[in-house]
Scaffold this active site. Structure first.
Site, PDB file in Angstrom:
ATOM      1  N   ARG A 492       0.807  -1.210   0.000  1.00  0.00           N
ATOM      2  CA  ARG A 492       0.000   0.000   0.000  1.00  0.00           C
ATOM      3  C   ARG A 492       0.841   1.260   0.000  1.00  0.00           C
ATOM      4  O   ARG A 492       1.951   1.297   0.520  1.00  0.00           O
ATOM      5  CB  ARG A 492      -0.909   0.035   1.235  1.00  0.00           C
ATOM      6  CG  ARG A 492      -1.844  -1.167   1.307  1.00  0.00           C
ATOM      7  CD  ARG A 492      -3.146  -0.822   1.973  1.00  0.00           C
ATOM      8  NE  ARG A 492      -2.928  -0.311   3.315  1.00  0.00           N
ATOM      9  CZ  ARG A 492      -3.835   0.426   3.963  1.00  0.00           C
ATOM     10  NH1 ARG A 492      -4.987   0.736   3.373  1.00  0.00           N
ATOM     11  NH2 ARG A 492      -3.603   0.833   5.178  1.00  0.00           N
ATOM     12  N   SER A 556       8.444  -4.804   5.968  1.00  0.00           N
ATOM     13  CA  SER A 556       8.264  -5.844   6.986  1.00  0.00           C
ATOM     14  C   SER A 556       9.138  -7.067   6.746  1.00  0.00           C
ATOM     15  O   SER A 556       8.648  -8.177   6.525  1.00  0.00           O
ATOM     16  CB  SER A 556       6.807  -6.254   7.037  1.00  0.00           C
ATOM     17  OG  SER A 556       6.013  -5.101   7.089  1.00  0.00           O
ATOM     18  N   ASP A 610       6.915  -3.473  10.385  1.00  0.00           N
ATOM     19  CA  ASP A 610       5.469  -3.371  10.631  1.00  0.00           C
ATOM     20  C   ASP A 610       5.119  -3.459  12.114  1.00  0.00           C
ATOM     21  O   ASP A 610       4.193  -2.801  12.596  1.00  0.00           O
ATOM     22  CB  ASP A 610       4.675  -4.408   9.818  1.00  0.00           C
ATOM     23  CG  ASP A 610       5.196  -5.833   9.947  1.00  0.00           C
ATOM     24  OD1 ASP A 610       6.225  -6.031  10.626  1.00  0.00           O
ATOM     25  OD2 ASP A 610       4.572  -6.739   9.360  1.00  0.00           O
TER      26      ASP A 610
END
Ligand code: BG6
Ligand code: GLC
Ligand code: GLC
Length: 882
Positions: A492, A556, A610
């Site tokens: 995203r 992440s 993350d």
């Protein structure tokens, strides 16, 4: 003579504890959870069915039944049944005679039902005390209730039955499951009321079973969940415990019984003995000239002339006295109306004592369940009045079982048939006990320390990466930011605004971009060009072209962060494997890609894992949030560690957020003891074999595949789908993790299972659907438990770091597994409570946490001057910490 005994009986509880007659093969029950208990008795339907034979021996009647379990309508139907008589001769004859008789009744029934060509599985409700070795191996401990066939005690009942069937040779039977009547009753009532967890029999004999905590069942391995225990409470008092309440009449009953000295409690209570108790009392009262003007009647002096049903007749509220007179006439006693009343009083005395003794025993069990579960009040299902008095904290509902033993036996057989020990063996290694979890937690604690150490870090499996995030948000941060979020289910790009006054983080815009398998496994340049392209696209769609916004990059994967804006990828995980990126600085690679395009600019870049983004965004809402947890495609956690323990970074005071990368736990072999064959297969067929072993046991990327491989294994062992393979199921990736959540849905789960199994082209029946659900439950529970063990370790570490007896802390959580699975979070939280009893852990669900968090980190980074940098590794031997 007639004084009824006090209901308070001490010593029942210890006695129950001693005489736990354990049934190890019912072990699978605790795995079944509600899956076997979610039947409802309703109308019938003709589509899908499972047919069973059932035998019910040991009660008033010996019955043979033909039972059908109808899945669609959730019904258990009795298609036919036949009561066969068992003569006194057979009850006291040889075992061979008994089993030949049983086989003969069975043969008769089978031909009357036109079942001759079929080989049906058989559920055998055998209501005597047996030591059950497996579901289909059950050794008779002793006969009770007037049976005393020679050569049966100490033998396996299933074997004896099978031999008798073979001796005849005119029909066959399939798998045999043995059940006690109490268990059959509990199981069948459980279909209707899922809180039914006690089975109670007050008939020819008396007994109860209930769900005991595994940790208390010392004779069976395993610590967690519950197991059904057949108490055999009829034997209470066999060691003299009940001396104080036993009467002369009780002693006579015992001494003249077929088995003197045993099942003393049952002889005070059950139908087999009540009539006789009344008769002996009537004789005694006659001898004392209190009845029948002292005139004896030979009929009344003969054992067995006052059956228990007379008691019920005489106690009938309206017709009772009339009945008494009729019965007394038949017994040839000269009675008057006062005699009739006294006889009625005698009956009442004896039957009340039964009810009270039973109530005392039942209350003991209800209280035990309540205390076991640490409850102030228990609501459970199993005659009011007395029990309520004795167990005031337990609200007990009684359900009368209808043909319970037969139906229950069919249900047990249906599932046990294939589930019994075999699949138990396949699934057992996945069931981790609390004890095992504690060991895992201890091992992880050692690894956390190793990862932090200056000299030990380079060989540590759990990397414990400093993040240079030294402070959780203080609420003064503000501004506009871009955020990138790579490494979860979605890639995203976000436009985020941090508003100081309102303490909110707003998402002004966001866009999900796909990343193809080709890019995930292509070159680094391709990947970063793709990222830059998505960013360019987003920036122009948001009209941000002219601005140069700071960017928070949630990346992440395990990175060695040199500074907040310099982050070296240690290794790819979770299915990414782009060439030329491991060992390189991600910020650099991103900046180069942006430069290659040249159509937009970015400001300072802050790199975040993350977990850190999640912790930071939750930290804005709750300042005690100092752990970030991800259980999604991958699994990982970060937490605030004391600087003095972060040996690889200069400086002694304050705290720094450490990205544990606990996914790597076990990479050095630490988890050998709990790793299964299936885990090894998952690892070896993964893109990066040998690394992130813990993650491969837990996270969404692998859970579906774990289930698929287990289903394949169970099929190979012919425990599923009649052993028929499906090419779909044999193909990797055909069982995505979301199937697990769907199948474990409490209400629609079994329906979902069927839909999914159809789509996988496997020929399933209702038992298959349940087993598949069990497999899902086993795999997801293991995941939740392992995560809980790891999280408990981190919470305990924080607590000990701060020298606290009790820690109150908050965890920010994100990830599809945690968010989408119906009971993962409950199981996780429950286990954490158990494993970290001194930590009071609150869980906050992160919403868009990584994007918001990345912005927060960027904002905090801007606020604070960055004082720290990473020291060079060294290779000393000593560990810095104990
Ligand atoms: C998302 C975060 O909500 O959760 C990601 O934005 C994170 O940064 C992800 O990686 C983890 O969950 P999953 O299930 O998408 O891997
Ligand atoms: C006897 C048996 C027991 C059974 C009970 C009720 O006590 O030993 O197994 O459950 O009778 O039928
Ligand atoms: C993997 C990554 C780790 C990440 C986790 C959750 O374990 O190595 O950095 O936090 O997945 O997404």
């Amino acid at each position: 003579v007639l004084c009824s005994s006090s209901p308070k009986i001490e010593g029942i509880e210890p006695s129950i504890r001693q005489s736990l007659s354990v049934n190890p093969s019912l072990y699978w029950w605790r795995l079944m959870k509600q899956s076997s208990l979610d039947y409802k008795i309703k109308a019938r339907n003709k589509n899908e069915h499972g047919d069973f034979l059932a035998l019910d021996l040991g009660g008033t009647n010996f019955r043979v039944l033909h039972v059908r379990v109808l899945e669609e309508e959730k019904v258990v139907d009795i298609l036919g049944s036949q009561t066969c008589s068992i003569s006194q001769d057979i009850m006291l004859g040889t075992g061979e005679q008994l089993f030949d008789h049983i086989a003969a009744c069975l043969a008769d029934f089978i031909s009357s039902q036109n079942l001759k060509g079929q080989t049906l599985p058989l559920g055998f409700t055998f209501s005597f005390s047996c030591e059950q070795k497996k579901i289909d191996e059950s050794i008779l401990l002793r006969w009770t209730k007037g049976f005393n066939c020679s050569g049966v005690e100490g033998r396996d009942i299933v074997q004896l039955l099978k031999e008798a069937v073979q001796r005849r040779g005119d029909f066959t039977i399939g798998f045999v499951a043995m059940v006690n009547d109490t268990v059959g009753t509990m199981m069948s009532c459980g279909y209707r009321d899922q809180s039914c967890e006690i089975g109670l029999i007050i008939g020819t004999g008396t007994n109860a079973c209930y769900m005991e905590e595994m940790r208390n069942v010392k004779r069976v391995e395993g610590e967690d969940g519950r197991m059904c225990i057949n108490t055999e409470w009829g034997g209470f008092g066999d060691d003299g415990t009940l001396e104080n309440i036993i009467t002369d009449i009780n002693r006579t009953i015992d001494q003249t019984s077929i088995k003197p000295g045993v099942h003393i409690f049952e002889k005070m209570i059950s139908g087999m003995y009540l009539g006789e108790l009344v008769r002996l009392l009537l004789v005694k009262l006659t001898e004392q000239k209190l009845l029948f003007k002292g005139q004896r009647s030979t009929t009344l002096l003969t054992a067995g002339t006052f059956p228990t049903k007379f008691i019920s007749e005489i106690e009938e509220p309206l017709s009772g006295l009339e009945n008494a007179k009729r019965i007394l006439s038949s017994l040839n006693v000269p009675y008057d109306s006062v005699d009739a009343r006294i006889v009625r009083l005698v009956c009442d005395t004896v039957s009340s004592r039964t009810a009270r003794l039973c109530a005392a025993a039942l209350a003991t069990i209800a209280n035990r369940i309540r205390v076991n579960r640490g409850l102030k009040h228990l609501k459970t299902t199993v005659a009011p009045g007395m029990v309520r008095l004795l167990a005031p904290d337990c609200d007990i509902t009684f359900i009368l079982s209808q043909d319970g033993s037969g139906k229950g036996a069919a249900m047990v057989t249906a599932v046990a048939q294939r589930l019994a020990l075999q699949s138990h063996l396949v699934l057992q290694p996945f069931c981790l006990s609390v004890h095992q979890l504690r060991t895992i937690s201890d091992l992880l604690m050692k690894d956390l320390i190793k990862g932090l150490g200056k000299h030990s870090h380079h060989k540590a499996a759990v990397k414990m990466l400093p993040t240079f995030v030294r402070s959780t948000p203080d609420g003064t941060e503000h501004g506009d930011f871009l955020a990138l979020d790579l490494g979860g289910t979605n890639f995203r790009v976000l436009h985020v605004r941090v508003l100081e006054e309102e303490k909110v983080v707003d998402i002004l815009g966001s866009q999900t971009c796909s990343i193809s398998q080709d890019i995930m496994l292509g070159t680094g340049e391709q990947l970063f060009d793709h990222i830059a392209a998505c960013l360019a696209d987003f920036i122009s769609s948001q009209n941000l072209k002219e601005q140069t916004l700071p960017l928070g990059f949630t990346f992440s994967f395990p990175c060695e962060q040199k500074k907040i804006d310099e982050s070296i990828l240690i290794r790819w995980t979770k299915g990414f494997n782009c060439s030329g990126v491991e060992g390189r600085d991600i910020v650099q690679l991103l900046k180069e890609a942006v430069q290659r395009r040249g159509d937009f600019t970015i400001g300072s870049v802050a790199m975040v894992n993350d977990t850190v983004g999640t912790m930071m965004s939750c930290g804005y809402r709750d300042q005690s949030c100092e752990i970030g947890l991800i259980i999604g495609t991958g699994t990982n956690a970060c937490y605030m560690e004391e600087m003095r323990n972060v040996k690889r970074v200069e400086g002694e005071d304050g705290r720094m957020c450490i990205n544990t990368e606990w996914g790597g736990f076990g990479d050095d072999g630490t988890l050998e003891n709990i790793i299964t064959d299936i885990d090894r297969t998952i690892d070896q067929t993964s893109i990066k074999p040998g690394v992130h072993i813990f993650e491969k046991m837990i996270s969404g990327m692998y859970l579906g595949e774990l289930v698929r491989l287990l289903l394949v294994k169970l099929t190979e062992q012919k425990l599923l789908f009649k052993g028929q393979r499906s090419t779909t199921l044999l193909t990797a990736g055909t069982f995505p993790t979301k199937f697990i959540s769907e199948i474990e849905e409490p209400l629609s789960g079994l329906e979902n299972a069927k839909r999914i199994l159809s789509s996988l082209n496997v020929p399933y029946d209702f038992v298959d659907a349940r087993i598949v659900r069990l497999v899902c439950d086993t795999v997801s529970s293991r995941s939740a438990r392992l995560c809980a063990a790891a999280l408990a370790t981190v919470a305990n570490r924080i607590r000990v770091n701060r020298g606290l007896k009790h820690l109150k802390t908050t965890v920010g959580v994100d990830g599809t597994v945690y968010k989408k699975h119906p009971n993962f979070s409950d199981e996780l939280q429950a286990m954490v409570r158990l494993l970290a009893p001194d930590c009071d852990v609150t869980f906050i669900l992160s919403q868009d946490g990584s994007g918001k968090g990345a912005a927060m980190v960027t904002a905090v980074a801007q606020r604070l001057a960055l004082q720290s940098h990473l020291l060079e590794d060294s290779d000393g031997d000593s560990e810095e910490e104990d």
